[in-house]
Structure formats: structure tokens, C-alpha cells
Scaffold this active site. Structure first.
Site, PDB file in Angstrom:
ATOM      1  N   GLU A 165      -2.874  37.731  14.344  1.00 59.58           N
ATOM      2  CA  GLU A 165      -1.948  38.014  13.234  1.00 59.58           C
ATOM      3  C   GLU A 165      -0.546  37.536  13.556  1.00 59.58           C
ATOM      4  O   GLU A 165       0.350  37.595  12.716  1.00 59.58           O
ATOM      5  CB  GLU A 165      -1.933  39.519  12.951  1.00 59.58           C
ATOM      6  CG  GLU A 165      -3.231  39.946  12.296  1.00 59.58           C
ATOM      7  CD  GLU A 165      -3.399  41.443  12.228  1.00 59.58           C
ATOM      8  OE1 GLU A 165      -2.524  42.176  12.723  1.00 59.58           O
ATOM      9  OE2 GLU A 165      -4.431  41.867  11.675  1.00 59.58           O
ATOM     10  N   ASP A 191      -3.821  22.949  20.636  1.00 59.53           N
ATOM     11  CA  ASP A 191      -3.275  23.004  21.992  1.00 59.53           C
ATOM     12  C   ASP A 191      -2.379  24.231  22.191  1.00 59.53           C
ATOM     13  O   ASP A 191      -2.299  24.769  23.300  1.00 59.53           O
ATOM     14  CB  ASP A 191      -2.457  21.738  22.276  1.00 59.53           C
ATOM     15  CG  ASP A 191      -3.340  20.506  22.313  1.00 59.53           C
ATOM     16  OD1 ASP A 191      -4.493  20.617  22.760  1.00 59.53           O
ATOM     17  OD2 ASP A 191      -2.872  19.433  21.889  1.00 59.53           O
ATOM     18  N   GLY A 192      -1.700  24.658  21.136  1.00 67.87           N
ATOM     19  CA  GLY A 192      -0.817  25.823  21.247  1.00 67.87           C
ATOM     20  C   GLY A 192      -1.633  27.082  21.520  1.00 67.87           C
ATOM     21  O   GLY A 192      -1.255  27.936  22.329  1.00 67.87           O
ATOM     22  N   GLY A 233      -7.000  22.459  15.613  1.00 65.23           N
ATOM     23  CA  GLY A 233      -5.538  22.337  15.620  1.00 65.23           C
ATOM     24  C   GLY A 233      -5.084  21.007  15.056  1.00 65.23           C
ATOM     25  O   GLY A 233      -5.831  20.337  14.343  1.00 65.23           O
ATOM     26  N   ARG A 298       6.876  21.740   9.838  1.00 68.41           N
ATOM     27  CA  ARG A 298       5.537  22.313  10.052  1.00 68.41           C
ATOM     28  C   ARG A 298       4.692  22.279   8.791  1.00 68.41           C
ATOM     29  O   ARG A 298       3.477  22.126   8.845  1.00 68.41           O
ATOM     30  CB  ARG A 298       5.657  23.757  10.576  1.00 68.41           C
ATOM     31  CG  ARG A 298       5.638  23.798  12.084  1.00 68.41           C
ATOM     32  CD  ARG A 298       5.003  25.067  12.640  1.00 68.41           C
ATOM     33  NE  ARG A 298       4.651  24.833  14.038  1.00 68.41           N
ATOM     34  CZ  ARG A 298       3.410  24.619  14.467  1.00 68.41           C
ATOM     35  NH1 ARG A 298       2.400  24.655  13.639  1.00 68.41           N
ATOM     36  NH2 ARG A 298       3.169  24.388  15.734  1.00 68.41           N
ATOM     37  N   ARG A 304       3.110  15.996  10.530  1.00 71.00           N
ATOM     38  CA  ARG A 304       4.504  16.165  10.951  1.00 71.00           C
ATOM     39  C   ARG A 304       4.833  15.321  12.183  1.00 71.00           C
ATOM     40  O   ARG A 304       5.970  14.881  12.347  1.00 71.00           O
ATOM     41  CB  ARG A 304       4.818  17.644  11.212  1.00 71.00           C
ATOM     42  CG  ARG A 304       4.110  18.274  12.419  1.00 71.00           C
ATOM     43  CD  ARG A 304       4.323  19.776  12.419  1.00 71.00           C
ATOM     44  NE  ARG A 304       3.732  20.458  13.573  1.00 71.00           N
ATOM     45  CZ  ARG A 304       2.468  20.826  13.676  1.00 71.00           C
ATOM     46  NH1 ARG A 304       1.609  20.559  12.686  1.00 71.00           N
ATOM     47  NH2 ARG A 304       2.037  21.468  14.754  1.00 71.00           N
TER      48      ARG A 304
HETATM   49  N1  LIG Z   1      -1.628  34.463  13.486  1.00 67.93           N
HETATM   50  C1  LIG Z   1      -0.691  33.602  13.872  1.00 67.93           C
HETATM   51  N2  LIG Z   1       0.423  33.411  13.140  1.00 67.93           N
HETATM   52  C2  LIG Z   1       1.350  32.505  13.503  1.00 67.93           C
HETATM   53  N3  LIG Z   1       1.264  31.750  14.612  1.00 67.93           N
HETATM   54  C3  LIG Z   1       0.168  31.884  15.373  1.00 67.93           C
HETATM   55  C4  LIG Z   1      -0.854  32.818  15.041  1.00 67.93           C
HETATM   56  N4  LIG Z   1      -1.819  32.739  15.981  1.00 67.93           N
HETATM   57  C5  LIG Z   1      -1.409  31.812  16.876  1.00 67.93           C
HETATM   58  N5  LIG Z   1      -0.215  31.300  16.519  1.00 67.93           N
HETATM   59  C6  LIG Z   1       0.582  30.263  17.185  1.00 67.93           C
HETATM   60  O1  LIG Z   1       0.446  29.053  16.438  1.00 67.93           O
HETATM   61  C7  LIG Z   1       0.761  27.958  17.282  1.00 67.93           C
HETATM   62  C8  LIG Z   1       0.049  26.698  16.862  1.00 67.93           C
HETATM   63  O2  LIG Z   1      -1.307  26.920  16.833  1.00 67.93           O
HETATM   64  P1  LIG Z   1      -2.435  25.888  17.205  1.00 67.93           P
HETATM   65  O3  LIG Z   1      -2.220  25.319  18.505  1.00 67.93           O
HETATM   66  O4  LIG Z   1      -3.729  26.617  16.999  1.00 67.93           O
HETATM   67  O5  LIG Z   1      -2.346  24.788  16.064  1.00 67.93           O
HETATM   68  P2  LIG Z   1      -1.496  23.469  15.867  1.00 67.93           P
HETATM   69  O6  LIG Z   1      -0.110  23.637  16.326  1.00 67.93           O
HETATM   70  O7  LIG Z   1      -1.724  23.040  14.493  1.00 67.93           O
HETATM   71  O8  LIG Z   1      -2.242  22.455  16.785  1.00 67.93           O
HETATM   72  P3  LIG Z   1      -1.807  21.654  18.100  1.00 67.93           P
HETATM   73  O9  LIG Z   1      -1.245  22.677  19.031  1.00 67.93           O
HETATM   74  O10 LIG Z   1      -3.098  21.042  18.561  1.00 67.93           O
HETATM   75  O11 LIG Z   1      -0.788  20.651  17.678  1.00 67.93           O
HETATM   76  C9  LIG Z   1       0.358  28.396  18.671  1.00 67.93           C
HETATM   77  O12 LIG Z   1       1.394  28.117  19.574  1.00 67.93           O
HETATM   78  C10 LIG Z   1       0.107  29.900  18.562  1.00 67.93           C
HETATM   79  O13 LIG Z   1       0.901  30.617  19.505  1.00 67.93           O
HETATM   80  C1  LIG Z   2       3.476   2.486  16.950  1.00 73.63           C
HETATM   81  C2  LIG Z   2       2.467   3.535  17.169  1.00 73.63           C
HETATM   82  C3  LIG Z   2       3.003   4.642  17.992  1.00 73.63           C
HETATM   83  C4  LIG Z   2       1.940   5.604  18.362  1.00 73.63           C
HETATM   84  C5  LIG Z   2       2.393   6.427  19.519  1.00 73.63           C
HETATM   85  C6  LIG Z   2       1.293   7.219  20.047  1.00 73.63           C
HETATM   86  C7  LIG Z   2       1.644   7.930  21.310  1.00 73.63           C
HETATM   87  C8  LIG Z   2       0.711   9.048  21.411  1.00 73.63           C
HETATM   88  C9  LIG Z   2       0.787   9.788  22.705  1.00 73.63           C
HETATM   89  C10 LIG Z   2       0.191  11.103  22.466  1.00 73.63           C
HETATM   90  C11 LIG Z   2       0.332  11.999  23.613  1.00 73.63           C
HETATM   91  C12 LIG Z   2      -0.096  13.356  23.282  1.00 73.63           C
HETATM   92  C13 LIG Z   2       0.190  14.263  24.404  1.00 73.63           C
HETATM   93  C14 LIG Z   2      -0.154  15.665  24.047  1.00 73.63           C
HETATM   94  C15 LIG Z   2       0.695  16.533  23.644  1.00 73.63           C
HETATM   95  C16 LIG Z   2       0.319  17.924  23.310  1.00 73.63           C
HETATM   96  O1  LIG Z   2       0.414  18.733  24.429  1.00 73.63           O
HETATM   97  C17 LIG Z   2       1.261  18.507  22.278  1.00 73.63           C
HETATM   98  C18 LIG Z   2       0.665  19.775  21.726  1.00 73.63           C
HETATM   99  O2  LIG Z   2      -0.388  19.498  20.871  1.00 73.63           O
HETATM  100  N1  LIG Z   2       1.465  17.600  21.180  1.00 73.63           N
HETATM  101  C19 LIG Z   2       2.671  17.195  20.894  1.00 73.63           C
HETATM  102  O3  LIG Z   2       3.639  17.539  21.470  1.00 73.63           O
HETATM  103  C20 LIG Z   2       2.768  16.180  19.782  1.00 73.63           C
HETATM  104  C21 LIG Z   2       3.556  15.017  20.272  1.00 73.63           C
HETATM  105  C22 LIG Z   2       3.238  13.797  19.513  1.00 73.63           C
HETATM  106  C23 LIG Z   2       3.945  12.662  20.140  1.00 73.63           C
HETATM  107  C24 LIG Z   2       3.794  11.381  19.354  1.00 73.63           C
END
Ligand SMILES: Nc1ncnc2c1ncn2[C@@H]1O[C@H](COP(=O)(O)OP(=O)(O)OP(=O)(O)O)[C@@H](O)[C@H]1O
Ligand SMILES: CCCCCCCCCCCCC/C=C/[C@@H](O)[C@H](CO)NC(=O)CCCCC
Ligand SMILES: [Ca+2]
Length: 583
Positions: A165, A191-192, A233, A298, A304
């Protein structure tokens, strides 16, 4: 024929007749022709059998049972290629066997289940599952209930499910609640969400071991519970880099069969103690700026990052910094050796012996008495100083759909080292080339302004005087600004250092961006740029800039097995070729 774990009989699959054999480790069935000669054999390792049910049963897309008393259904892992060169998609294979009697049917189900217990003992029985309902495209709940829960039920895994939540609820739960009885923790999210579980489990393990996480020199205790990731995610980098595909069913099957993949973790410290842990990206400069910008958008969902990446590329920033690093042993491996860490990686296996010399595997370490203070920080530190587009540290390749080979394609998941990537300030086209190479197989390190080092620890600090500076002259392109604008720019505070300079300020009715409607012009009109960036730590912005980070080899374990090399493993399409196959 029947022994404790062996059974052999004639069975029918559809209208065809087969000889089915269970040999403890292996279950296979061979088609017989009319003269009882062997044709082709389909072979499934018992370790990859998901479940056995009486009758004709279907699980996905929905459960259907027809309890015919001379039929049993076997579910198992079936592989198929993704079309890309690495990573295999796993689906649920299902075969319904008919036998002449109910007694024989019961013998088969009993023996197969017994073989599963004996030859696949590492499977989880009970899991704690956290679902982030807001991650990625907000489909976490649906993904879990429609695709994953039915598979866990089939495999007899009991789950305690918590739909979060608030942010950090999963981490706090793991830190405070008793986890006795749970074999592993699963996160449904990105990843979060994984990072929350990582922090909760590492913290909880150190608490129980009486170790201080704030002490950079302490050897942390590896976590006894596995982590499972059901990807839901935006980036799902950890899932992609450890499984090779982003697919909830594939990940659920790795969890069910109890796969185990150790993972290196970086701890990030500032003067006062631990800041966070990281596995995929600890990045200053471009990646920090992209993340900070993306947080403002977001609502765009996964898009984004594309938007913010473009904006930050166009703002053309570089930052001064001092980077110090402790090189890893160059005899063990190199970030430029063009190898890939794949399932069964020999570099990682040798590292297990080096990292845990007194045990046969990392799993038996939990009550061990190894040296509390690590020698990992001993050695000759190297110092470099200058202006960087970005400084990145990653413990693994960090491959993701945007970058299929990742930030450092030859990095290892579990070798106790990280790769430090230094991208020196360069002209915009050079930096674009560097970024673009992440999307192809061209070597992103083969550029004159890029360095990569395999390291055990990294320290980052600002050159003297920079700590106080909020903005610095970037020269050249700022001509169009009047004195009033310059005065205003110089008074803005650092707290919003990711915004465009001309885009800030209380009482300003229209920014340059809004006036021109052109974000590129805004990037070019400023005479000053932020003097400092922020650190992106696996998708979280760190509160400090001067940090020290150290790699902890194999600190956690995932329900995964590393990326299976599609070229080396038989896929189910091969069945048609009529030879002995492992599905
Ligand atoms: N119920 C909730 N409401 C709001 N935020 C939450 C909730 N549950 C978890 N979170 C937070 O949401 C953040 C983002 O979540 P999550 O990593 O699942 O998705 P994402 O950001 O879309 O994907 P990625 O991290 O792969 O870019 C996490 O850092 C987590 O701490
Ligand atoms: C001209 C084409 C350009 C394309 C460039 C591509 C470069 C991609 C490299 C991607 C590396 C990802 C590393 C992982 C990061 C994750 O822990 C983190 C959480 O999900 N993501 C970001 O911070 C999201 C960060 C996103 C960075 C781009
Ligand atoms: Ca590593």
C-alpha cells in the site's frame, strides 16, 4: 518394472503408444512403432517437472480437471527460443498419459512425486510474495493472479501474498517481521521493488548475525533466503540480466524448480555510514540526470526514461570529479575479454571457491566463522580526475530490453567484482555514439573517451571548491540571456539542480522552454550548468555525492540460473527432428 524411484510401463499419449521410463533423475517416453521399435524419445529431467496430477488437467489459461481414472498429467519446463541470440523463454509443458489401469496410474503419480522430492530437494515450499500494484504498467496484481499463482498452486507451493500500500512497505516488513518458515521472498514489480526486497533481506540477515552494515570493512553475511522476481516494472533490468527474458511464466518456473543464482551486491557508503545497496547501476552524471528528470514524468510510465534520456542528452552536461578505484585481479577476468556470463559460468564458479574457501558452497555459510573484517579493501588505489559525461559502476552486465548486452556486456553476476565505466567529457556526437552502441553489438568501450575497469571498490569525490558551487560556466552558447536572467540564475538553489536553469524560479511566468516551445533551445541558451549531478542507485537518487562503494561477492541468491545460451540448449521446436531431446 518398479523399484523405489524407478518405473517403466507402456503408456498412450493421444492415439500413439509409448514406453515411459522413470529413472530417478530422468523421466522419458519413447514412441514405439507398430513393431515395437523405438522412434523418438522425449526426455524431461525430474528437476524440471513442475507437477503431476491425476486425470486430464489443464492449468493455463485456466484450470480444467477431468478426473479420468486411467489418465495422469505431467507438467514440466519447456524451452523455446526468443528469437534473440540469448535467453530462453520457458513455458509450461503438459502431457497427458493414459495407462491400462487405475492402479498403474496411481503408481505413476506416486513415483513421480517421490522422485520430485528426492531429486529436486531445493524447491521452495513456502514463499512470501509482495506485489507492487503500481509498478510498470500497473499490471502486477493481474500478472500474479492469472499467470503465476496457478503455477505455484500446481507445484504445491504455499504463498503468503501482500499487496503493498506504500513504498518501502516490503522492505520494512522484512526488517521487522519473523521470516521463519519462508524459503524465499518473491517480488512482483520492477527493479525498485527488487531493491526493497534486497535491502530488507540484507538488513535482516546482518541484524540476525549481529553485523554492522554501516561499517564498510565488515564482511557481510550472505542471505539465506532466495529472492524471486516476477517482472512487472518499467526496466526489469535485474530480471533480464539474470534470466535473459522478461516473462512472468519463465520467472515463476525458475522459482518453482528452486534454481539458484548468486549475485554480487555493491554497498554504497558516505562518511556517516551505509547509504544503499546496488546491483545494476550506480551512475553519476548522465544516468543520474536521466533518473532525476524522469521522476518528474512518472505519469508517462515506462516511456519516461526515453523522454528524459533525450532531454538530458540534449542538455549536453559533464561534471568534474575525482574517481578512485581498487582494481580487481586482472588475471581472473577482464571487462574487455568479450566473454559473456552465462548459465554455469566458470568465472563465477571459481569465484565461489575464492569467496567462500572454507565451504563447499555459499549456502552452507550461514553459521560459519569466516573472517569478519574483509581484506577486499587492501591494494593499490588508482586515482583519476577530470570532467565526465558519466561515471557508472555495475556488478553485472545490466542488460535490459533497451540494451540487450547491457552496460558492461562481459561483467559477471557472481564474481565478486564490478565494472567501473568512465566516460570522459566529449562532443555530443561522440557521446551519442557511446549511447547508441548500447543498443547494438558494437563495443561501447572501443571509443577514445571511454575507459572500463574491473574493480573491487570505488570512491568518488568532488574537486576542492566544487562542493560549494551550484552552477558553473559552460561558455559558448549562452549569448541570448540578459543581465536580469543571469542575476536570477545565480540565485537559484541547488535543491532543484536537475531543472533547466532558465526553467526555474518563483514568480516566473514563462520559462524559455515555454516561450519557445522548444526544449533543445533551452539547453543551448544557458551560460551555466549545474556543477554537480546526482547518483542513480538502481533507480533511486542518493542523498550524497561523495561516496565510497564496495562489492560484496555473492551476497544474495536469486531463483534464477543466469542466461541460458539459446544456441547451446535444445528447444522444444527440435522435437520434430526425432532424436533424444531434453525439453
Ligand atoms: N503500494 C505502493 N505505492 C507506491 N509506491 C510503491 C508501492 N509499492 C512499492 N512502491 C515503490 O514503487 C517503486 C517503483 O516500483 P517498481 O520497481 O515495481 O516499478 P517501476 O519503477 O515501474 O519499475 P523499474 O524499477 O523496473 O523501473 C519502488 O521503488 C517501490 O518502493
Ligand atoms: C541513441 C539510443 C540511446 C539508448 C541508450 C540506451 C542505454 C541503456 C542503458 C541501460 C542501462 C540500464 C541500467 C539499469 C538501471 C536500473 O537499475 C534503473 C532502475 O530500473 N533504471 C534506471 O535508472 C533507468 C535509467 C535509464 C537510462 C537510459
Ligand atoms: Ca560481478
Amino acid at each position: 518394472m518398479e523399484t523405489d524411484l524407478q518405473l517403466e510401463s507402456t503408456v498412450w499419449v493421444g492415439s500413439k503408444i509409448y514406453r515411459a521410463v522413470l529413472t530417478g533423475w530422468q523421466f522419458n517416453w519413447t514412441e514405439l512403432d507398430k513393431k515395437n521399435r523405438d522412434k523418438k524419445t522425449i526426455s524431461v529431467p525430474v528437476a524440471e517437472v513442475v507437477g503431476v496430477e491425476e486425470g486430464r488437467v489443464e492449468i493455463l489459461p485456466q484450470k480444467l480437471i477431468d478426473d479420468t481414472d486411467k489418465v495422469f498429467t505431467v507438467f514440466y519446463v519447456k524451452r523455446s527460443s526468443t528469437g534473440s541470440s540469448y535467453g530462453l523463454l520457458w513455458t509450461l509443458g503438459r502431457t497427458q498419459f493414459s495407462v491400462p489401469s487405475r492402479v498403474l496410474r496411481d503408481q505413476w503419480t506416486k513415483h513421480l512425486r517421490a522422485a520430485l522430492k528426492t531429486h529436486s530437494p531445493v524447491r521452495p515450499n513456502r514463499l512470501l510474495v509482495f506485489i507492487n500494484p503500481y509498478g510498470g504498467k500497473k499490471k502486477g496484481r493481474k500478472i500474479y493472479h492469472s499467470l503465476v499463482a496457478p503455477l505455484f498452486e500446481l507445484a504445491g507451493i504455499s504463498c503468503h501474498v501482500i499487496v503493498t500500500e506504500r513504498a518501502n512497505q516490503a522492505r520494512d516488513h522484512l526488517l521487522k517481521k519473523d521470516l521463519t518458515g519462508f524459503d524465499g521472498v518473491v517480488c512482483v514489480g520492477g527493479d525498485g521493488m527488487f531493491s526493497e526486497i534486497l535491502h530488507g533481506l540484507i538488513g535482516q540477515t546482518q541484524q540476525e548475525a549481529g553485523l554492522c552494515e554501516n561499517d564498510l570493512t565488515v564482511t557481510l553475511q550472505p542471505c539465506p533466503r532466495h529472492i524471486g522476481i516476477i517482472p512487472a516494472g518499467s526496466t526489469d533490468c535485474v530480471c533480464y540480466a539474470t534470466v535473459g527474458v522478461i516473462d512472468p511464466v519463465t520467472s515463476a518456473l525458475h522459482i518453482i524448480i528452486g534454481d539458484s543464482q548468486p549475485l554480487d551486491v555493491c554497498s554504497v557508503h558516505q562518511a556517516s555510514g551505509l547509504v544503499r545497496y546496488s546491483v545494476s547501476l550506480l551512475g553519476y552524471g548522465f544516468y543520474g540526470d536521466v533518473l532525476a528528470e524522469s521522476e518528474k514524468h512518472r505519469w508517462m510510465g515506462p516511456l519516461r526514461y526515453d523522454y528524459s534520456g533525450t532531454m538530458m542528452y540534449l542538455s549536453n552536461r559533464s561534471y568534474a570529479g575525482i574517481v578512485q578505484y581498487l582494481p580487481a585481479d586482472p588475471l581472473l577476468s577482464s571487462p574487455r575479454d568479450r566473454t559473456r556470463c552465462l548459465s554455469g559460468c566458470s568465472v563465477c564458479s571459481r569465484s565461489t571457491e575464492r569467496l567462500f574457501p572454507h565451504s563447499s558452497d555459499a549456502g552452507s555459510l550461514y553459521s560459519s566463522h569466516y573472517n569478519q573484517f574483509s581484506s577486499d579493501l587492501e591494494g593499490e588505489w588508482v586515482t583519476v580526475e577530470g570532467r565526465f559525461r558519466c561515471v557508472s559502476l555495475t556488478c553485472m552486465s545490466s542488460s535490459c530490453p533497451k540494451s540487450p548486452l547491457g552496460l558492461s556486456p562481459s561483467a559477471h553476476l557472481a564474481d565478486g567484482t564490478g565494472d567501473l565505466i568512465l566516460v570522459w567529457d566529449t562532443h555530443p556526437l561522440g557521446f551519442l555514439k557511446f549511447l547508441y552502441r548500447h543498443t547494438s553489438t558494437e563495443d561501447q568501450f572501443d571509443l577514445p573517451f571511454v575507459e572500463v575497469h574491473r574493480v573491487k571498490a570505488v570512491r568518488f569525490s568532488l574537486p576542492p571548491g566544487k562542493e560549494e558551487e551550484e552552477y558553473e560556466e559552460i561558455g559558448g552558447l549562452s549569448g541570448g540571456m540578459d543581465e536580469e536572467e543571469r542575476g536570477y540564475i545565480e540565485t537559484v538553489s541547488r535543491s532543484g539542480s536537475q531543472q533547466h536553469l532558465a526553467d526555474r524560479g518563483p514568480g516566473r511566468e514563462m520559462t524559455n522552454l515555454q516561450k519557445t516551445g522548444n526544449p533543445f533551445l533551452c539547453g543551448l541558451c544557458c551560460s551555466k550548468a549545474p556543477a554537480v549531478s546526482v547518483w542513480n542507485c538502481d533507480g533511486e537518487i542518493l542523498p550524497s555525492i561523495e561516496i565510497l562503494s564496495r562489492v560484496h561477492g555473492q551476497l544474495v541468491r536469486l531463483y534464477a540460473r543466469g542466461i541460458e545460451d539459446g544456441a547451446a540448449v535444445h528447444c522444444s521446436e527440435d522435437i520434430e527432428r526425432g532424436c533424444t531431446l531434453q525439453i
